[in-house]
Enzyme design. Sequence first.
Site, PDB file in Angstrom:
ATOM      1  N   ASP A 151       2.923  -0.876   2.506  1.00 54.37           N
ATOM      2  CA  ASP A 151       2.909   0.604   2.456  1.00 54.37           C
ATOM      3  C   ASP A 151       1.956   1.496   1.824  1.00 54.37           C
ATOM      4  O   ASP A 151       1.950   1.372   0.494  1.00 54.37           O
ATOM      5  CB  ASP A 151       4.364   1.064   2.107  1.00 54.37           C
TER       6      ASP A 151
ATOM      7  N   GLY B   7      -1.222   9.911   2.845  1.00 48.56           N
ATOM      8  CA  GLY B   7      -2.802  10.238   2.862  1.00 48.56           C
ATOM      9  C   GLY B   7      -3.464   9.896   1.615  1.00 48.56           C
ATOM     10  O   GLY B   7      -4.582  10.212   1.353  1.00 48.56           O
TER      11      GLY B   7
ATOM     12  N   ASP C 110      10.549   7.627   5.141  1.00 52.18           N
ATOM     13  CA  ASP C 110      10.426   7.766   3.097  1.00 52.18           C
ATOM     14  C   ASP C 110      11.621   8.895   2.534  1.00 52.18           C
ATOM     15  O   ASP C 110      11.611   9.933   3.277  1.00 52.18           O
ATOM     16  CB  ASP C 110       9.249   8.422   2.925  1.00 52.18           C
TER      17      ASP C 110
ATOM     18  N   SER D 107      -0.240   8.870   7.782  1.00 57.93           N
ATOM     19  CA  SER D 107      -1.251   9.777   8.252  1.00 57.93           C
ATOM     20  C   SER D 107      -2.002   9.263   9.347  1.00 57.93           C
ATOM     21  O   SER D 107      -2.735  10.248  10.023  1.00 57.93           O
ATOM     22  CB  SER D 107      -2.090  10.378   6.858  1.00 57.93           C
TER      23      SER D 107
ATOM     24  N   GLY E  73       5.035   8.506  -3.316  1.00 57.04           N
ATOM     25  CA  GLY E  73       5.038   9.839  -3.789  1.00 57.04           C
ATOM     26  C   GLY E  73       4.427  10.881  -2.779  1.00 57.04           C
ATOM     27  O   GLY E  73       5.073  11.996  -2.455  1.00 57.04           O
TER      28      GLY E  73
ATOM     29  N   HIS F 104      12.903   3.879   3.201  1.00 57.69           N
ATOM     30  CA  HIS F 104      12.301   3.422   1.928  1.00 57.69           C
ATOM     31  C   HIS F 104      12.830   4.505   0.781  1.00 57.69           C
ATOM     32  O   HIS F 104      12.325   5.830   0.933  1.00 57.69           O
ATOM     33  CB  HIS F 104      10.838   3.565   2.043  1.00 57.69           C
TER      34      HIS F 104
ATOM     35  N   SER G 131       5.400   5.876   9.451  1.00 57.86           N
ATOM     36  CA  SER G 131       5.831   6.805   8.628  1.00 57.86           C
ATOM     37  C   SER G 131       5.266   8.274   8.872  1.00 57.86           C
ATOM     38  O   SER G 131       4.229   8.452   9.176  1.00 57.86           O
ATOM     39  CB  SER G 131       5.219   6.643   7.310  1.00 57.86           C
TER      40      SER G 131
HETATM   41  C1  DX5 Z   1       4.152   6.846  -0.055  1.00 57.79           C
HETATM   42  C2  DX5 Z   1       4.996   6.333   1.285  1.00 57.79           C
HETATM   43  C3  DX5 Z   1       4.314   5.986   2.450  1.00 57.79           C
HETATM   44  C4  DX5 Z   1       3.265   6.943   3.083  1.00 57.79           C
HETATM   45  C5  DX5 Z   1       2.641   6.169   4.148  1.00 57.79           C
HETATM   46  O1  DX5 Z   1       4.694   7.128  -0.978  1.00 57.79           O
HETATM   47  O2  DX5 Z   1       5.902   5.419   0.830  1.00 57.79           O
HETATM   48  O3  DX5 Z   1       5.163   5.252   3.344  1.00 57.79           O
HETATM   49  O4  DX5 Z   1       3.829   8.019   3.578  1.00 57.79           O
HETATM   50  O5  DX5 Z   1       1.591   7.049   4.356  1.00 57.79           O
HETATM   51  P1  DX5 Z   1       0.134   6.711   4.603  1.00 57.79           P
HETATM   52  O6  DX5 Z   1      -0.071   5.842   5.637  1.00 57.79           O
HETATM   53  O7  DX5 Z   1      -0.627   8.003   4.787  1.00 57.79           O
HETATM   54  O8  DX5 Z   1      -0.294   6.383   3.278  1.00 57.79           O
HETATM   55 ZN    ZN Z   2       7.099   4.612   2.467  1.00 60.84          ZN
END
Ligand code: DX5
Ligand code: ZN
Length: 216
Positions: free
Chosen positions: A172, A144, A32, A195, A141, A63, A6
């Site tokens: 996720d 990180g 995303d 992240s 949303g 997503h 992501s």
């Molecule tokens: C959160 C997103 C995720 C997120 C994953 O709303 O759907 O895909 O960006 O990023 P990390 O791994 O940083 O949580």
């Molecule tokens: Zn996601």
Amino acid sequence: MEIEVSFLASKYSLTETINKVEQTTANIIHVDVMDGVFVPNKTMEVNDLINSLKNTTKKLDVHLMVKDVISYINSIANLKPFNITIHLELAKIINLNDIINLIKSKNIQVGLAINPETDVQEILPYLTNIDQVLIMSVHPGQGGQEFIREVLAKIEYLNTLKNQYNFKINIDGGINATTIEYLKNLYLDYVVSGSFICCSDDYQKQIDILQNKTKE
Ligand code: DX5
Ligand code: ZN
């Protein structure tokens, strides 16, 4: 278990980030999309997103964290993703089976995402009709955030249904070198990491760390 990258949070520009992911061994990019309505934050316009990703050789798993799913599905389908995931929580306001069938009519697989506070059993009426369940281990949303450990019980539950239904399991949010260890005794087809990979300098090194931990 395959790693989906992501790029929501990154220390590089979007173009640089996509280029850096392109050079790794990861097969899937997790895309995303947020509308500022279903979740507070908003990602870039879909056309700009499509432009940034149109030359990638990676498979795309979209997503959608949006309310107006139909218009987003129709435009994002131009990217030819292998899967589009929408949120189970939308069942309160729309007929989810209609949306699932719309995605299928485009020859794209369908996923349903489950927020941390949503009961996993709410997925049961849809399981025969979908290809993927995406367990949210953070509140959707932003990238990180910290991994919510309580959602592991949902994966355990889904694992017991694996033989009865034919669906993939994805997780996720908040996946890093520490939290990936929590998944060791569970069955997952995909794992999203953002992240931990994209806020580092060496994307391949981070991917290798995750991949090796799942093999231990
Ligand atoms: C959160 C997103 C995720 C997120 C994953 O709303 O759907 O895909 O960006 O990023 P990390 O791994 O940083 O949580
Ligand atoms: Zn996601």
